[in-house]
Scaffold this motif. Sequence first.
Motif, short mmCIF file in Angstrom:
data_model
loop_
_atom_site.label_atom_id
_atom_site.label_comp_id
_atom_site.label_asym_id
_atom_site.label_seq_id
_atom_site.Cartn_x
_atom_site.Cartn_y
_atom_site.Cartn_z
N GLN A 157 3.85 -33.59 8.31
CA GLN A 157 3.00 -34.78 8.16
C GLN A 157 2.76 -35.13 6.69
O GLN A 157 2.60 -36.29 6.33
CB GLN A 157 1.63 -34.54 8.82
CG GLN A 157 1.71 -34.16 10.30
CD GLN A 157 2.33 -35.27 11.13
OE1 GLN A 157 2.04 -36.44 10.91
NE2 GLN A 157 3.21 -34.90 12.06
N HIS A 158 2.67 -34.09 5.88
CA HIS A 158 2.37 -34.24 4.45
C HIS A 158 3.41 -33.45 3.67
O HIS A 158 3.16 -32.29 3.30
CB HIS A 158 0.94 -33.75 4.15
CG HIS A 158 -0.11 -34.58 4.81
ND1 HIS A 158 -0.75 -35.62 4.18
CD2 HIS A 158 -0.60 -34.52 6.07
CE1 HIS A 158 -1.61 -36.18 5.04
NE2 HIS A 158 -1.54 -35.53 6.19
N THR B 170 1.67 -29.12 -1.13
CA THR B 170 0.97 -29.95 -0.18
C THR B 170 -0.39 -29.27 0.04
O THR B 170 -0.68 -28.27 -0.62
CB THR B 170 1.78 -30.17 1.12
OG1 THR B 170 1.10 -31.11 1.95
CG2 THR B 170 1.98 -28.88 1.90
N ASP C 58 -3.93 -37.71 0.67
CA ASP C 58 -2.63 -37.42 0.09
C ASP C 58 -2.15 -38.68 -0.63
O ASP C 58 -1.98 -39.72 0.01
CB ASP C 58 -1.68 -37.04 1.25
CG ASP C 58 -0.28 -36.67 0.80
OD1 ASP C 58 0.07 -36.94 -0.37
OD2 ASP C 58 0.46 -36.11 1.64
N ASN D 277 0.89 -40.76 0.81
CA ASN D 277 0.87 -41.61 2.01
C ASN D 277 -0.52 -42.18 2.30
O ASN D 277 -0.70 -42.90 3.28
CB ASN D 277 1.42 -40.85 3.24
CG ASN D 277 0.64 -39.58 3.52
OD1 ASN D 277 -0.51 -39.44 3.12
ND2 ASN D 277 1.26 -38.64 4.22
N TRP E 136 -5.94 -35.37 4.29
CA TRP E 136 -5.26 -34.08 4.50
C TRP E 136 -5.58 -33.56 5.89
O TRP E 136 -6.68 -33.80 6.41
CB TRP E 136 -5.73 -33.07 3.46
CG TRP E 136 -5.37 -33.45 2.06
CD1 TRP E 136 -6.24 -33.88 1.09
CD2 TRP E 136 -4.07 -33.47 1.48
NE1 TRP E 136 -5.55 -34.15 -0.07
CE2 TRP E 136 -4.21 -33.91 0.14
CE3 TRP E 136 -2.80 -33.15 1.95
CZ2 TRP E 136 -3.13 -34.04 -0.73
CZ3 TRP E 136 -1.72 -33.27 1.08
CH2 TRP E 136 -1.89 -33.72 -0.23
#
Length: 213
Positions: free
Chosen positions: A43-44, A62, A82, A85, A89
């Motif tokens: 996702q991150h 990350t 983040d 995006n 988090w």
Amino acid sequence: MLDLFGDEAPWVEPLAEGAVILRRRARQQGAALLASIAQIAAQHPFQHLITPGGYRMSVAMTNCGDLGWSSGRRGYHYSDVDSFNGRRWPAMPQGFLLLAQQAAQEAGFTDFQPDACLINRYEPGARLSLHQDKDEKDLRQPIVSVSLGLPAQFQFGGFARGDGVQRLLLEHGDVVVWGGPSRLRFHGILPLKPGEHPLAGPYRYNLTFRRAR
Ligand code: SIN
Ligand code: FE2
């Protein structure tokens, strides 16, 4: 034989006043921790941050938790989103939080309440030069660092960059805790040697738990 699954009992190695290595402490949970890291990174994604001075960091990062550590032209800072995006988090997995709190307790720090977990990924040659963790508000709370995957040489120094350093090999499952009188000690990671770890492949991962605000 290489003990991947944690049959070997952990042991405590004192480093300095307020600093210890809990050897192999997280080894049994190694595979689960790596699986959580993969979920978070899906996702991150890991990013090579740019330092305030304009350099691309060799370590990819990350985060999870309420706050994530970041770097950019406006300096080092903690942020709840983040920057790549714009999304918050992910929550710190329960297993991360428990491990961090138990390790802190075993090192003599009661009531550690981490709100940030920085996840570092080292590829061969990646390094982290000597620095202090000093962007956190409450310096009474310790730092808990969990090493996974390939081994690396950790440098643990004094209170000035030029002070002598201890050099310690950190292996899969080792947990370092530093706080109290050692909270602001300089530390770093020497360039990672290439290798292949059965659970982490060509990488070293490190989780650092902090109370940021
Ligand atoms: C850090 O200082 O943030 C990470 C240290 C490590 O990778 O062991
Ligand atoms: Fe650090």
